[in-house]
Design a protein around this motif. Sequence first.
Motif, mmCIF file in Angstrom:
data_model
loop_
_atom_site.group_PDB
_atom_site.id
_atom_site.type_symbol
_atom_site.label_atom_id
_atom_site.label_comp_id
_atom_site.label_asym_id
_atom_site.label_seq_id
_atom_site.Cartn_x
_atom_site.Cartn_y
_atom_site.Cartn_z
ATOM 1 N N HIS A 37 -10.620 -9.980 17.908
ATOM 2 C CA HIS A 37 -11.555 -10.990 17.674
ATOM 3 C C HIS A 37 -12.417 -11.066 19.022
ATOM 4 C CE1 HIS A 37 -9.940 -13.010 13.848
ATOM 5 N NE2 HIS A 37 -9.454 -11.627 13.928
ATOM 6 N N GLU A 38 -13.672 -10.835 19.093
ATOM 7 C CA GLU A 38 -14.812 -11.106 20.206
ATOM 8 C C GLU A 38 -15.404 -12.360 20.099
ATOM 9 O OE1 GLU A 38 -15.869 -6.916 22.122
ATOM 10 O OE2 GLU A 38 -15.804 -6.738 20.206
ATOM 11 N N ARG A 39 -15.307 -12.943 21.189
ATOM 12 C CA ARG A 39 -16.193 -14.224 21.200
ATOM 13 C C ARG A 39 -17.747 -13.899 21.014
ATOM 14 N NH1 ARG A 39 -14.469 -18.748 25.708
ATOM 15 N NH2 ARG A 39 -12.813 -18.719 24.426
ATOM 16 N N GLY A 86 -8.276 -16.602 24.929
ATOM 17 C CA GLY A 86 -7.023 -16.183 24.157
ATOM 18 C C GLY A 86 -6.676 -17.378 23.543
ATOM 19 N N ASN A 87 -5.395 -17.268 22.971
ATOM 20 C CA ASN A 87 -4.863 -18.561 22.228
ATOM 21 C C ASN A 87 -3.358 -19.058 22.953
ATOM 22 O OD1 ASN A 87 -6.562 -18.769 19.885
ATOM 23 N ND2 ASN A 87 -6.192 -16.673 19.685
ATOM 24 N N LEU A 88 -2.975 -18.398 23.914
ATOM 25 C CA LEU A 88 -1.676 -18.743 24.490
ATOM 26 C C LEU A 88 -1.621 -19.774 25.475
ATOM 27 C CD1 LEU A 88 -0.064 -15.296 24.474
ATOM 28 C CD2 LEU A 88 0.377 -17.186 22.642
ATOM 29 N N PRO A 89 -0.899 -20.794 25.432
ATOM 30 C CA PRO A 89 -0.491 -21.855 26.416
ATOM 31 C C PRO A 89 -0.027 -20.907 27.683
ATOM 32 C CG PRO A 89 1.189 -22.171 25.060
ATOM 33 C CD PRO A 89 0.320 -21.164 24.489
ATOM 34 N N VAL A 102 -9.781 -0.843 26.256
ATOM 35 C CA VAL A 102 -10.054 -2.032 27.150
ATOM 36 C C VAL A 102 -10.436 -3.330 26.389
ATOM 37 C CG1 VAL A 102 -11.572 -2.722 28.946
ATOM 38 C CG2 VAL A 102 -11.046 -0.502 28.875
ATOM 39 N N LEU A 103 -9.663 -4.321 26.734
ATOM 40 C CA LEU A 103 -9.918 -5.727 26.445
ATOM 41 C C LEU A 103 -9.960 -6.563 27.410
ATOM 42 C CD1 LEU A 103 -7.242 -4.500 24.480
ATOM 43 C CD2 LEU A 103 -8.053 -6.372 23.180
ATOM 44 N N GLY A 104 -11.320 -7.208 27.543
ATOM 45 C CA GLY A 104 -11.608 -8.233 28.465
ATOM 46 C C GLY A 104 -11.499 -9.543 27.766
ATOM 47 N N TRP A 105 -10.501 -10.101 28.320
ATOM 48 C CA TRP A 105 -10.077 -11.286 27.487
ATOM 49 C C TRP A 105 -10.861 -12.767 27.836
ATOM 50 C CZ3 TRP A 105 -6.153 -12.423 23.799
ATOM 51 C CH2 TRP A 105 -5.711 -11.026 23.472
ATOM 52 N N GLU A 144 -12.168 6.769 31.524
ATOM 53 C CA GLU A 144 -12.536 7.196 30.359
ATOM 54 C C GLU A 144 -12.138 6.510 29.059
ATOM 55 O OE1 GLU A 144 -11.700 11.229 31.116
ATOM 56 O OE2 GLU A 144 -13.394 11.773 32.542
ATOM 57 N N ILE A 145 -12.077 5.393 29.064
ATOM 58 C CA ILE A 145 -11.900 4.830 27.754
ATOM 59 C C ILE A 145 -12.847 4.303 27.027
ATOM 60 C CG2 ILE A 145 -10.297 2.860 26.805
ATOM 61 C CD1 ILE A 145 -8.465 3.052 29.217
ATOM 62 N N THR A 146 -12.979 4.703 26.098
ATOM 63 C CA THR A 146 -14.301 4.235 25.299
ATOM 64 C C THR A 146 -14.421 3.002 24.200
ATOM 65 O OG1 THR A 146 -14.000 6.151 23.678
ATOM 66 C CG2 THR A 146 -15.462 6.519 25.438
ATOM 67 N N ASP A 147 -13.190 2.748 23.986
ATOM 68 C CA ASP A 147 -13.033 1.583 23.098
ATOM 69 C C ASP A 147 -12.953 0.519 23.945
ATOM 70 O OD1 ASP A 147 -13.227 3.057 20.637
ATOM 71 O OD2 ASP A 147 -11.163 3.240 20.337
ATOM 72 N N GLN A 148 -14.231 -0.317 23.843
ATOM 73 C CA GLN A 148 -14.060 -1.385 25.115
ATOM 74 C C GLN A 148 -14.387 -2.759 24.013
ATOM 75 O OE1 GLN A 148 -15.570 -1.219 28.615
ATOM 76 N NE2 GLN A 148 -14.914 0.743 29.054
ATOM 77 N N PHE A 149 -13.788 -3.952 24.315
ATOM 78 C CA PHE A 149 -13.989 -5.340 23.801
ATOM 79 C C PHE A 149 -13.942 -6.293 24.755
ATOM 80 C CE2 PHE A 149 -11.800 -2.261 20.884
ATOM 81 C CZ PHE A 149 -12.571 -2.195 19.893
ATOM 82 N N GLN A 150 -15.102 -7.141 24.650
ATOM 83 C CA GLN A 150 -15.257 -8.290 25.817
ATOM 84 C C GLN A 150 -15.208 -9.549 24.866
ATOM 85 O OE1 GLN A 150 -14.843 -7.646 28.814
ATOM 86 N NE2 GLN A 150 -15.213 -5.124 28.746
ATOM 87 N N GLY A 151 -14.798 -10.524 25.930
ATOM 88 C CA GLY A 151 -14.658 -11.928 25.273
ATOM 89 C C GLY A 151 -13.506 -11.813 24.208
ATOM 90 N N VAL A 152 -12.413 -11.393 24.286
ATOM 91 C CA VAL A 152 -11.617 -11.268 23.264
ATOM 92 C C VAL A 152 -10.645 -12.712 23.340
ATOM 93 C CG1 VAL A 152 -9.312 -10.199 22.483
ATOM 94 C CG2 VAL A 152 -11.269 -8.761 23.570
ATOM 95 N N ASP A 153 -10.418 -13.123 22.210
ATOM 96 C CA ASP A 153 -9.925 -14.259 21.860
ATOM 97 C C ASP A 153 -8.367 -14.332 20.962
ATOM 98 O OD1 ASP A 153 -10.865 -16.496 23.208
ATOM 99 O OD2 ASP A 153 -12.298 -17.169 21.655
ATOM 100 N N ARG A 154 -8.596 -13.017 20.175
ATOM 101 C CA ARG A 154 -7.415 -12.602 19.620
ATOM 102 C C ARG A 154 -7.080 -11.017 19.226
ATOM 103 N NH1 ARG A 154 -7.105 -14.849 13.487
ATOM 104 N NH2 ARG A 154 -7.391 -16.749 14.653
ATOM 105 N N PHE A 155 -5.909 -10.777 19.140
ATOM 106 C CA PHE A 155 -5.704 -9.422 19.279
ATOM 107 C C PHE A 155 -4.247 -9.101 18.255
ATOM 108 C CE2 PHE A 155 -2.713 -6.084 20.745
ATOM 109 C CZ PHE A 155 -3.477 -4.863 20.983
ATOM 110 N N THR A 156 -4.504 -8.549 17.361
ATOM 111 C CA THR A 156 -3.422 -8.441 16.251
ATOM 112 C C THR A 156 -2.981 -6.887 16.020
ATOM 113 O OG1 THR A 156 -4.216 -10.320 15.230
ATOM 114 C CG2 THR A 156 -2.576 -9.396 14.035
#
Lengths: 737, 269
Positions: free
Chosen positions: B173-175, B198-201, B192-195, B151-163
């Motif tokens: 930032h969603e792609r 991202g930007n990290l090695p 929910v964040l479907g990554w 029941e989490i309604t805030d969902q983001f997919q294709g995430v590349d950055r999270f601040t």
Amino acid sequence: MATASAVERETLRALPSDASRQVQWGFADRYDLQLLVQSSRAVARGPVARLVAGGGRNSHEWTEAKAALLEAFDQAGITAVFMEPEEGGLFAGPKNFALALIAFELAWVDGGAATASLAGCLALAPIHERGTEEQKQHYMKLAAPTTPGEDRKPWRGAFCLTEPIPYVGVDTGMLNGKIRIVEWKTGEEPILQVEKRGRFITNIGFANFVTTAVDSDDERIKGSCMVILEEADPGIFDRGTPTRKMVHQLSSTGDPIFNLRVPASRIVGGYDVKDGVLIPRYSHSEVIEAVFRRTRVTVGVMTTAKLLSAVEPIIRYQRGRFRGADTATPGSVRYELGLQAREDALHRLVDLWATGEASASLGFAAARVFDELDPLEKEVEKLYAERGISGGKAKAKFLRGVADEAVTLMQLPRDDARRSTLLSDLRLRFVALDSLADVLCPAAKLWNTGWGAQMMREAVSLMGGYGITEDCPGFLGNKWMDAQLEATYEGPEAVQRRQLSVTMTNPVFLAQFREWIREMREVASEHPGTGACALATAMKLWLWTLDHLQHSKDADGGRLYQSARQGVTFPLADALCWLVAARCQIVDVLRLEKSGANDASLAEGLPGLVKFMTDLCNVQSARASGEVARICAELVFGYDRHPAWDEDGKRACWHEDELDALENLMPGINSYAIDVIAGDGSHPAKAGPCVNCAGASRFLSLHAKLDGCLTGSRLAKDRAADAVSKMMIPEALDYPA
Amino acid sequence: MSNGYHIVVCAGIVPDPLQTLEPVMSGSTPALKNEMLLPAVLDPWAAHALYEAANLAAHAEGSKVWLVSAAPKSKLQQVMMNVAQKAAFELVPIDAPANGFADAHSVAEILAQAIHSISGLDRSRLLLFGGWESASRGAGVTMQLIGEQLEITDQFQGVDRFTVLPDGSLEIHERIEGGRHLVSICSGPPTVLGWATGNLPEPRNNPQVGMANMRTIMPALQKTKSTSLTQNVRYLSVMPPRQQRQTRIVKDRSAEEIAAELLEWISQE
């Protein structure tokens, strides 16, 4: 799409997984070691491989790129493995097996990288094994990798024993490095002047400290010792010029010159003063013996890694050899199998793989034995201290007291109640295990590197012309050359053979060896395809030969088995290595079969994997048996003078007229006579009458039996070859090459 | 946020991408040939999510990371020998025959149940991380389904950055198409964040971190019980992605000409 339900006959399906290796090599229950394998592998197949692929080996100098590997080793926990947790290490307890695994992973890509990582441990090893508590705490702390937020550079060390010719090298006793007292004020610590020229010293390009072997040049110092030198000590700390070596170029090697003043507290293990004479507690040879008997195992494992790392690139090369040609269309045998359509290519690869397996099993078995031995050794050292026993001879005498009981222990059946009583004796347990370590260490160093180098040549040849180019996947050409160094440094082959020629005649070891014969027969009874039966017969043949040589003389009356007769002792040592390696291989495969069944990740492919590994055991046992048979036959008969067509020789032959007369009484006897002197005195055209093998009938019967024991070994090779031609391999190597 | 985040990373395991992947029928469902024998890795998309989670946790005091993974236990254990060295986390293993052909709804259900059962998990601080895609045959819906079950309604997919913004809200930032990103502001967890990548090695292996993680990972693996997955998907046919390599050696051609030819070739697909 294929259907999985159409299950083919169980055979090897893919390269052995990490899980199977963990079971096979006995560390399935050690996740600390499994973590270490992964972190070492990431460094090997990442920065190390990139450096090699980028031409990093093409210079003798110590470059920034090479130096960066040291930091990678630190970050991956490789540097700290040698240390205890309180010193910054990862885990407590013995480290021999852990170091062997690191060496294996690094040498999978580059032997020089493995040497660079392990040379630091070698520098610390004299301190670790024989140093005073103060020395241990001081130098381990300095050498420990930094922790986050810590502002210091970890110290690097070098081990300096070898000197320019004609001094210490193959003979560690011929020391030219000198030590003398230059200042000794009453009530104060003596100040020493240390002079040493080193040769082929690893890590010297950047070492902050050096542990070096020197001999007394002063009547106020008794004997030799090892001393710790630091780069900031007053005097000359000249790193010398880089060695122009053609191998292991990722490690720093040079010929340094030292002329330094150091306090006497730098003598490894400390010293006592008696009647105005400074007496080091450990001679340099006592220290290096404690060090080398451990580190040599890791060197053996480095060549092992080369052999096993060659398998995948060779298979890929063989399969893809004709792809791209107009006549090799997809679906054709040429396209799908390439060179693997040829039996010889597969058989040679099977030989290489079998050697690699045996080599790994021997190397890791030796490392595990030293892990078991280390705590026992510490306990025995305490016993020496409690009883005031010092000096090599007194210690040996103390241990000899239980040698007979150790032999008894070996001979007892496993369920005999007396075993637990005998095993409760620390001294006895130590003597038993020490006798094994004394053989396994030189065997692993000698056979893994020496025969390994030969087989690396085979690996290179299996890649055709590609093998000797820089583009060869897996850097096989480099590895071939590197193997030659591994056969040489830390005690060349002659040194290992010399040591084996002594240790393999230890009655405690021989009692264990007899037990192995019984063990191999039992294995053969339950696992007939392993080649264990042939191996047991070969072991028996070797044992008979040793006994024969120890009690026999050559044609001129000279004793055969004696220290100076290396033509006898050395080949017999070589023969033993083949046997020991093949046995270890079988033991490991049995462990895989038994324990692997409890591992769910192995369950699916286990029967096929075990079957393939069993066939490799059979192949290797047959090869080992053949080598042993050849060597033993040469030694048993080679020192007898061949009969000639002289009076003595002819007297032992039939004469034509005698046979004619006997033929009337015993029809057919003519056909049994081998050497017949004709009526005119002429004889068959050969070197002399055939050898009368009186006294060697037991040998001949064992030899003949061994020949028969090889039955089926070539079928095993055919099966293994077939499996190799069908197994899956990845699309590409997992490191740049 | 003073108490940090509770970050749950959902991650499956997949065969090492270098391996030859050959679909075969195993009963009525597809599988990959010899999949259990091939070395496995943490799904690379989810692995990025783990690295981002570890990085976020390191910068938000009081945060904690859980890694929830449905996979055959013994394979998961092998993968952990590498992954556990890269970031500090607590493993929540689910011993299940999950693979690229498993029903995403079924996988989402057992993952959601496992997340529900995490002791001490504060939903008001929950960030649910995972891979937007998968290196196996990903349905691309698993994270969305888990979010729905929780029941989490805030969902983001294709995430590349999270601040994390100063007021505690989250900038994400969603792609989207054309290499551009859709920037959203979310008031805070649960999310929910479907990554994507991202930007990290990839962090270096650190056995010290691994040793610390293993103190909880090994007992968790030993305790986990086998779970079956219901399969409501019927596969008519499966095949690996088409791959074609055409190599020509061409000399003395300008970069523009090469680019034009590539463009023409891509347009044909």
